[in-house]
Design a protein around this motif. Structure first.
Motif, PDB file in Angstrom:
ATOM      1  N   SER A  99     -16.454 -11.049   2.750  1.00  0.00           N
ATOM      2  CA  SER A  99     -16.982  -9.721   2.445  1.00  0.00           C
ATOM      3  C   SER A  99     -18.378  -9.682   2.047  1.00  0.00           C
ATOM      4  O   SER A  99     -19.225  -8.871   2.221  1.00  0.00           O
ATOM      5  CB  SER A  99     -16.088  -8.973   1.836  1.00  0.00           C
ATOM      6  OG  SER A  99     -16.505  -7.651   1.577  1.00  0.00           O
ATOM      7  N   SER A 156     -16.289  -5.577  -0.243  1.00  0.00           N
ATOM      8  CA  SER A 156     -14.789  -5.031  -0.347  1.00  0.00           C
ATOM      9  C   SER A 156     -14.063  -6.585  -1.264  1.00  0.00           C
ATOM     10  O   SER A 156     -13.938  -7.347  -0.372  1.00  0.00           O
ATOM     11  CB  SER A 156     -14.035  -4.493   0.665  1.00  0.00           C
ATOM     12  OG  SER A 156     -14.237  -5.418   1.702  1.00  0.00           O
ATOM     13  N   ASN A 207     -11.535  -8.061  -1.880  1.00  0.00           N
ATOM     14  CA  ASN A 207     -10.086  -8.317  -1.616  1.00  0.00           C
ATOM     15  C   ASN A 207      -9.696  -9.818  -1.858  1.00  0.00           C
ATOM     16  O   ASN A 207     -10.615 -10.720  -1.740  1.00  0.00           O
ATOM     17  CB  ASN A 207      -9.595  -7.750  -0.250  1.00  0.00           C
ATOM     18  CG  ASN A 207     -10.185  -6.154  -0.057  1.00  0.00           C
ATOM     19  OD1 ASN A 207      -9.845  -5.619  -1.095  1.00  0.00           O
ATOM     20  ND2 ASN A 207     -10.590  -5.875   1.101  1.00  0.00           N
ATOM     21  N   GLN A 267      -5.628  -5.922  -2.277  1.00  0.00           N
ATOM     22  CA  GLN A 267      -6.693  -4.947  -1.961  1.00  0.00           C
ATOM     23  C   GLN A 267      -6.872  -3.890  -3.017  1.00  0.00           C
ATOM     24  O   GLN A 267      -5.878  -3.031  -2.695  1.00  0.00           O
ATOM     25  CB  GLN A 267      -6.618  -4.685  -0.461  1.00  0.00           C
ATOM     26  CG  GLN A 267      -6.324  -6.044   0.575  1.00  0.00           C
ATOM     27  CD  GLN A 267      -6.343  -5.250   2.054  1.00  0.00           C
ATOM     28  OE1 GLN A 267      -6.036  -4.190   2.126  1.00  0.00           O
ATOM     29  NE2 GLN A 267      -6.416  -6.188   2.919  1.00  0.00           N
ATOM     30  N   PRO A 268      -7.741  -3.785  -3.976  1.00  0.00           N
ATOM     31  CA  PRO A 268      -8.603  -4.724  -3.915  1.00  0.00           C
ATOM     32  C   PRO A 268      -8.245  -5.856  -4.906  1.00  0.00           C
ATOM     33  O   PRO A 268      -7.130  -5.979  -5.378  1.00  0.00           O
ATOM     34  CB  PRO A 268      -9.801  -4.292  -4.803  1.00  0.00           C
ATOM     35  CG  PRO A 268      -8.960  -3.030  -5.470  1.00  0.00           C
ATOM     36  CD  PRO A 268      -7.921  -2.830  -4.508  1.00  0.00           C
ATOM     37  N   GLN A 269      -8.977  -6.993  -5.220  1.00  0.00           N
ATOM     38  CA  GLN A 269      -8.188  -8.157  -5.806  1.00  0.00           C
ATOM     39  C   GLN A 269      -8.113  -7.983  -7.298  1.00  0.00           C
ATOM     40  O   GLN A 269      -7.169  -8.348  -7.809  1.00  0.00           O
ATOM     41  CB  GLN A 269      -9.743  -9.513  -5.795  1.00  0.00           C
ATOM     42  CG  GLN A 269      -9.334 -10.627  -6.635  1.00  0.00           C
ATOM     43  CD  GLN A 269     -10.172 -11.848  -5.753  1.00  0.00           C
ATOM     44  OE1 GLN A 269     -10.102 -12.348  -5.024  1.00  0.00           O
ATOM     45  NE2 GLN A 269     -11.017 -12.265  -6.774  1.00  0.00           N
ATOM     46  N   ARG A 292      -4.312  -1.459  -7.398  1.00  0.00           N
ATOM     47  CA  ARG A 292      -4.674  -1.699  -6.007  1.00  0.00           C
ATOM     48  C   ARG A 292      -4.090  -0.831  -5.090  1.00  0.00           C
ATOM     49  O   ARG A 292      -3.087  -0.455  -5.509  1.00  0.00           O
ATOM     50  CB  ARG A 292      -3.990  -3.593  -5.715  1.00  0.00           C
ATOM     51  CG  ARG A 292      -4.668  -4.659  -6.589  1.00  0.00           C
ATOM     52  CD  ARG A 292      -3.852  -5.944  -6.255  1.00  0.00           C
ATOM     53  NE  ARG A 292      -4.738  -7.027  -7.105  1.00  0.00           N
ATOM     54  CZ  ARG A 292      -3.840  -7.712  -7.688  1.00  0.00           C
ATOM     55  NH1 ARG A 292      -2.693  -7.494  -8.159  1.00  0.00           N
ATOM     56  NH2 ARG A 292      -4.445  -8.641  -8.705  1.00  0.00           N
ATOM     57  N   ASN A 308      -0.757  -4.496  -2.872  1.00  0.00           N
ATOM     58  CA  ASN A 308      -0.178  -5.592  -4.003  1.00  0.00           C
ATOM     59  C   ASN A 308       1.095  -6.341  -3.256  1.00  0.00           C
ATOM     60  O   ASN A 308       2.100  -6.054  -3.520  1.00  0.00           O
ATOM     61  CB  ASN A 308       0.034  -4.809  -4.927  1.00  0.00           C
ATOM     62  CG  ASN A 308       0.208  -6.105  -6.233  1.00  0.00           C
ATOM     63  OD1 ASN A 308      -0.553  -6.887  -6.356  1.00  0.00           O
ATOM     64  ND2 ASN A 308       1.429  -5.733  -7.105  1.00  0.00           N
ATOM     65  N   GLU A 319      -9.950 -10.439   7.532  1.00  0.00           N
ATOM     66  CA  GLU A 319      -9.293  -9.116   7.468  1.00  0.00           C
ATOM     67  C   GLU A 319      -8.035  -9.028   8.524  1.00  0.00           C
ATOM     68  O   GLU A 319      -7.118  -8.570   8.423  1.00  0.00           O
ATOM     69  CB  GLU A 319     -10.168  -7.981   7.683  1.00  0.00           C
ATOM     70  CG  GLU A 319      -9.664  -6.667   7.774  1.00  0.00           C
ATOM     71  CD  GLU A 319     -10.711  -5.412   7.852  1.00  0.00           C
ATOM     72  OE1 GLU A 319     -10.429  -4.322   7.728  1.00  0.00           O
ATOM     73  OE2 GLU A 319     -11.939  -5.900   7.891  1.00  0.00           O
TER      74      GLU A 319
END
Length: 427
Positions: free
Chosen positions: A328, A351, A353, A370-372, A376, A379, A412
């Motif tokens: 990303s 992004s 993730n 998403q996100p890391q 989230r 999860n 992705e």
């Protein structure tokens, strides 16, 4: 008219793909030049397999110069000694200087084995899977160990930010020992700076705590969390278990015949100490567009960037920079360069993730975040034999992508495949 030169420093998982994608984005409007230490890309996620001889080194390596040449990308393989942002110059290891208009730092980390006495494969007493050469050394040590089996200690030390490969390697070792029919002769202990099993530097993803604890219990692997490795002697690791208040809760002297411990990371020598460019650990400071605030013609991606930890823990725990996040960052940088060269302000943001496939040989654990960093939108975690097949397919796909010089994002699609059908097509 002289075209601007974009130099990419580093040709690993992030740098190689960045060079392809940046060149595709800027076309003939800029020259792209890659500087790397050596001329070979190797697929780091396969290193644990190399360390038990499930893969050979040449199976996970790709020679880069011919590929870059086909893509119209210049290449220098001597490495860099120092970034000099005040003069827009990269000092090369052979004494030459390379001027740049824009610099993308994608060096990965320096491995800080020296911060713990006795740690590491170079003059220390533990092995590593951080580099393919380390994995080859580990394979030799493991073969020797199997002739006279005893205790094994595997894990990640204080300040480490990459925990997945530690779990992966511990469970790969368990699988390989059972295949060699000597598992009953090998007590195993997992030692980690994480506050709990499955934290992963991310405060857990889905039920990684339950999944990984269950795997360790089923395979008779004991664990020590909140662990600070004080020092390592030959065959003996000295570990302090730290309480919530920072005091030493317990001390463990763990004997071993074989050990693999992931080290803490820091920035490479070429960038450490450059004021305004890096934090005290030598990681590159970036804004939301991947640019350094002090030197906006410098961008960075991957493990070398500075990211704050998810929260306070009794023992320092870093945040991993996974492939999904790195890809990303690459895409954001490539699109931002296109805007910059068109005279516009950059607008693209990565992004952040996370996706991880931890293979155990006869199964594995996967997670998508998403996100890391919590909270989230996604999860999720799961386990099963399909994870092994997925990682085999992923390795094949990614190495093929590098060999072809392709820049199309993949993570992705991988995440959607995992969330949707629990496999990679063609694996």
């Amino acid at each position: 008219m002289v075209k601007p030169r974009i130099v990419v420093l580093g040709a690993g998982l992030g740098g190689a793909i960045a060079a392809f994608e940046i060149k595709q984005a800027v076309g003939k409007n800029a020259d792209v030049h890659v500087v790397s230490q050596g001329d070979t890309f190797h697929f780091v996620p396969s290193n644990p397999w190399v360390a038990v001889r499930w893969r050979k080194r040449d199976a996970i390596e790709v020679r880069l110069p011919p590929i870059f040449q086909k893509k119209g990308i210049a290449f220098t393989g001597v490495g860099a000694s120092k970034v000099d942002p005040a003069t827009n110059t990269l000092r090369l290891a052979d004494g030459q200087a390379l001027a740049y208009d824009y610099l993308v730092i994608a060096t990965g980390p320096e491995l800080a084995f020296d911060e713990i006495p006795g740690l590491g494969p170079h003059g220390g007493h533990t092995q590593s899977v951080c580099h393919v050469a380390h994995a080859e050394t580990a394979a030799d040590a493991f073969d020797k160990f199997c002739q006279n089996p005893g205790p094994i200690v595997v894990g990640a030390v204080q300040g480490a930010s990459c925990f997945g490969p530690a779990y992966e390697f511990a469970l790969i070792l368990d699988t390989e020992l059972r295949r060699r029919k000597i598992r009953d002769k090998v007590p195993m202990t997992f030692v980690t700076s994480e506050p709990y099993v499955g934290h992963l530097g991310l405060d857990g993803v889905g039920d990684t705590k339950g999944l990984l604890e269950s795997e360790l219990r089923q395979r008779h692997i004991k664990w020590v969390t909140n662990a600070k490795v004080a020092s390592v002697d030959e065959g003996l690791m000295h570990v302090e278990e730290i309480a919530e208040d920072g005091s030493v809760h317990a001390r463990h002297d763990l004997p071993f015949g074989f050990s693999m411990m992931l080290p803490a990371f820091r920035g490479v020598e070429a960038v450490r100490g450059v004021e305004g460019l890096v934090n005290p650990r030598g990681f590159i400071l970036i804004d939301k567009h991947q640019r350094n605030p002090t030197y906006p013609n410098i961008m960075a991606l991957g493990v070398c960037v500075a990211i704050a930890p998810t929260g306070k823990t009794p023992v320092p725990v870093g945040v991993p920079k996974t492939g999904f996040m790195i890809e990303s960052m690459v895409t954001a940088i490539a699109h931002n360069f296109k805007e910059i060269l068109d005279g516009q302000a950059p607008t693209h943001e990565a992004s952040w993730n996370a996706i991880c496939l931890a293979d155990f040989g006869d199964g594995g654990v996967a997670f998508v975040a998403q996100p890391q960093i919590p909270p989230r939108n996604v999860n999720w975690s799961a386990s099963g034999k399909w994870v092994h097949l997925a990682k085999v397919g992923f390795e094949k796909y990614f190495l093929g992508k590098v060999k072809r010089g392709e820049s199309e994002p993949f993570y992705e699609k991988l995440a959607l495949d995992i969330l949707g059908v629990n496999k990679i097509k063609g694996a």
